[in-house]
Design a protein around this motif. Structure first.
Motif, PDB file in Angstrom:
ATOM      1  N   LEU A 231     -10.172  -2.770  38.320  1.00 54.75           N
ATOM      2  CA  LEU A 231      -9.510  -2.162  37.381  1.00 54.75           C
ATOM      3  C   LEU A 231      -9.091  -3.103  36.269  1.00 54.75           C
ATOM      4  CD1 LEU A 231      -8.575   0.527  35.787  1.00 54.75           C
ATOM      5  CD2 LEU A 231      -6.316   0.326  36.876  1.00 54.75           C
ATOM      6  N   SER A 232      -9.541  -3.176  34.962  1.00 60.05           N
ATOM      7  CA  SER A 232      -9.225  -3.825  33.956  1.00 60.05           C
ATOM      8  C   SER A 232      -9.526  -5.467  34.091  1.00 60.05           C
ATOM      9  CB  SER A 232      -7.818  -3.645  33.572  1.00 60.05           C
ATOM     10  OG  SER A 232      -7.552  -2.549  33.161  1.00 60.05           O
TER      11      SER A 232
ATOM     12  N   THR B 117      -1.072   5.108  41.805  1.00 60.78           N
ATOM     13  CA  THR B 117      -0.696   5.314  40.280  1.00 60.78           C
ATOM     14  C   THR B 117      -0.048   4.069  39.540  1.00 60.78           C
ATOM     15  OG1 THR B 117      -0.770   7.757  40.540  1.00 60.78           O
ATOM     16  CG2 THR B 117       0.380   7.125  38.594  1.00 60.78           C
TER      17      THR B 117
ATOM     18  N   LYS C  16      -2.485   0.943  38.935  1.00 66.14           N
ATOM     19  CA  LYS C  16      -3.456   1.216  37.932  1.00 66.14           C
ATOM     20  C   LYS C  16      -2.809   1.271  36.569  1.00 66.14           C
ATOM     21  CE  LYS C  16      -6.469   4.233  40.576  1.00 66.14           C
ATOM     22  NZ  LYS C  16      -7.259   5.730  40.513  1.00 66.14           N
ATOM     23  N   GLN C  17      -1.450   1.421  36.528  1.00 66.08           N
ATOM     24  CA  GLN C  17      -0.929   1.191  35.344  1.00 66.08           C
ATOM     25  C   GLN C  17      -0.445  -0.187  34.890  1.00 66.08           C
ATOM     26  OE1 GLN C  17       2.745   3.627  35.971  1.00 66.08           O
ATOM     27  NE2 GLN C  17       1.767   5.414  35.534  1.00 66.08           N
TER      28      GLN C  17
ATOM     29  N   LEU D  52      -8.920   1.436  43.850  1.00 68.53           N
ATOM     30  CA  LEU D  52      -9.028   0.699  42.819  1.00 68.53           C
ATOM     31  C   LEU D  52     -10.492   0.301  42.518  1.00 68.53           C
ATOM     32  CD1 LEU D  52      -6.310  -1.913  43.701  1.00 68.53           C
ATOM     33  CD2 LEU D  52      -6.126  -0.140  42.210  1.00 68.53           C
TER      34      LEU D  52
ATOM     35  N   GLN E  31     -12.328   3.346  40.928  1.00 72.29           N
ATOM     36  CA  GLN E  31     -11.787   3.298  39.280  1.00 72.29           C
ATOM     37  C   GLN E  31     -12.595   2.262  38.842  1.00 72.29           C
ATOM     38  OE1 GLN E  31      -9.759   5.469  38.159  1.00 72.29           O
ATOM     39  NE2 GLN E  31      -9.774   4.471  36.182  1.00 72.29           N
ATOM     40  N   GLU E  32     -12.981   1.322  39.175  1.00 73.38           N
ATOM     41  CA  GLU E  32     -13.887   0.088  38.524  1.00 73.38           C
ATOM     42  C   GLU E  32     -15.259   0.785  38.639  1.00 73.38           C
ATOM     43  OE1 GLU E  32     -15.328  -2.961  36.640  1.00 73.38           O
ATOM     44  OE2 GLU E  32     -13.222  -2.265  36.742  1.00 73.38           O
TER      45      GLU E  32
ATOM     46  N   GLN F  97     -15.652   3.557  35.657  1.00 71.08           N
ATOM     47  CA  GLN F  97     -15.346   2.810  34.401  1.00 71.08           C
ATOM     48  C   GLN F  97     -16.779   2.094  34.108  1.00 71.08           C
ATOM     49  OE1 GLN F  97     -12.318   0.034  34.092  1.00 71.08           O
ATOM     50  NE2 GLN F  97     -10.816   1.558  33.046  1.00 71.08           N
TER      51      GLN F  97
END
Length: 463
Positions: free
Chosen positions: A333-334, A425, A428-429, A454, A457-458, A461
């Motif tokens: 993520l990110s 949660t 991810k924040q 994780l 989620q990637e 995206q």
């Protein structure tokens, strides 16, 4: 190697009922059974394989190994104990194997050493090795059944959860080379003390082939226990330091494996000079963490015992990229870097992971419980929290009753989560492209759930 029930009856493994059958492979799980297999019905605390024999017959099993006669038209071998019968049959396969066999045990790192040694052996010839975590009284015989195929080498991993298990497994593996990678607090609940674990692991040195070469970690605190069990046999020593080398009698020492001149690349992988006797060779690892230097030396010592030269050792080590759930890295993520070390955990491996994570400024350690630590479980979790703090880890998050003590000793009790969903949660924040997250816990903690959340989620995206 083709086996039949009559042969097994002659060796007093069981009593044949109905007609005979010939087979070359065995299954203990009807979900994975292949037509032509013999099905072994195993009883456990929560299951009984005898209830699955009709399913095995429907899927093409040619015979059954059972502890009591069952309703089936298939040939049956009636045995006293299915698991022990499995071991005896596995030993038959071992006896006919013409290659050389290495057995590996230890509190942590044994799967990595197995993987490194497998890659070295594949450079030098052909190799059969334990798959996954098949290292117990069921898994080891299943590995030995693979020895029906010709190969130059076999690398067999052995684990233990009860007193006497290593001696039993070693007796059926009958290794030419044996290694205890290390002794640390792991499975203490089943043994009572680390000293008892050392005794259990050291049985690998005196329960098998009397001509076995013992590969010994001279940095380990339990070196005297190892040497007591070796009792006069030939030794190849390895260690980051050579200060304890003088404890090994000169007439037993075949060679010593060491290293010098460590370097680390931008990915956290180390290179070093491997020293074997009077030979020196540059080695570049493709796995992260300084602790893997010692694992590489253990694998190198075993390879040297097999007669593999130092250049091929270096080539094999460079080709090993690790196993799933053991310090595997991906971008999540990110853009955050996630290190998946979720496969298992004990205090020693936790500290090694923390040492690696500590090189990153924006570090997050995500913890699940360490299992089977006995009466010291709380204090050992507290010690990990303090260790993370002293190593400069920026943030620690945890889930699991015991891990609550870990974050409290780290100084942030508010970073404990009662379940994985809340933990995920939160992660991810807060994670971003500057974050490095390491996820670790014992098998029972199932921290791979966090890793996969994780990862997914990637993937979502990027679509």
């Amino acid at each position: 190697m083709l086996v039949n029930f009559s042969m097994l009856q002659e060796k007093n493994i069981g009593v044949l009922e109905n007609t005979d059958c010939h087979f070359s492979s065995i299954s203990t799980d009807t979900r994975k059974l292949v037509r032509g297999d013999v099905f072994v019905a195993i009883r456990g605390e929560n299951f009984d394989g005898h209830s699955c024999v009709l399913d095995a017959e429907a899927k093409g099993a040619v015979g059954l190994i059972v502890e009591r006669p069952v309703e089936s038209g298939l040939p049956q071998l009636i045995v006293d104990n299915s698991i022990k019968a499995l071991g005896k049959i596995g030993h038959l396969y071992r006896q006919q194997f013409a290659g050389r066999v290495v057995e590996i045990t230890g509190s942590c790192g044994k799967t990595t050493v197995k993987g490194m040694l497998r890659e070295i052996c594949l450079v030098a010839g052909s190799c059969i090795a334990t798959q996954g975590n098949f290292n117990n009284q069921i898994g080891v015989p299943l590995t030995l059944f693979q020895l029906s195929q010709p190969a130059d080498f076999a690398v067999v991993e052995a684990g233990t959860s009860e007193v006497g298990e290593i001696c039993y497994l070693t007796s059926i593996i009958d290794p030419d080379i044996a290694l205890v990678n290390n002794v640390m607090p792991a499975h203490v609940q089943g043994f009572g003390s680390v000293e008892a674990i050392a005794e259990e692991k050291s049985a690998i040195y005196d329960c098998g082939n009397r001509g076995c070469i013992s590969v010994v970690n001279i940095d380990d605190d339990y070196l005297p226990t190892f040497l007591k069990h070796i009792n006069g046999g030939k030794i190849i020593a390895f260690g980051m330091q050579q200060k304890n080398l003088n404890l090994i009698p000169e007439d037993q020492l075949v060679a010593a494996v060491g290293c010098d001149t460590e370097e680390i690349d931008k990915n956290g992988c180390y290179s070093f000079n491997l020293i074997v006797g009077d030979r020196r060779q540059k080695v570049s690892l493709a796995t992260v963490g300084r602790h893997n230097i010692r694992n590489a030396m253990a694998a190198s010592a075993c390879a040297f015992a097999l007669g593999i030269n130092i250049e091929k050792i270096a080539q094999g080590l460079a080709s090993y990229t690790g196993d799933k759930g053991r310090m595997q890295t991906f971008q999540a993520l990110s853009g955050a870097k996630v290190i998946d070390d979720s496969y298992n955990a004990n205090p020693g491996s936790f500290k090694s992971a923390i040492e690696y994570l500590s090189q990153f400024k924006n570090s997050i350690l995500v913890c699940g419980d360490m299992g089977e630590l006995g009466s010291d479980a709380i204090s050992l979790h507290e010690d990990i929290g303090r260790y993370a703090k002293n190593c400069g880890i920026a943030r620690v998050y945890a889930t699991g009753k015991l891990s609550a003590h870990l974050v409290e000793s780290f100084g942030t009790p508010e970073s404990f989560f009662s379940d994985k969903e809340r933990l995920i949660t939160k992660l991810k924040q807060i994670i971003d492209s500057e974050t490095v997250v390491l996820v670790k816990g014992s098998r029972s903690a199932k921290m791979e759930t966090v890793v996969e959340a994780l990862r997914k989620q990637e993937e979502a995206q990027s679509c």
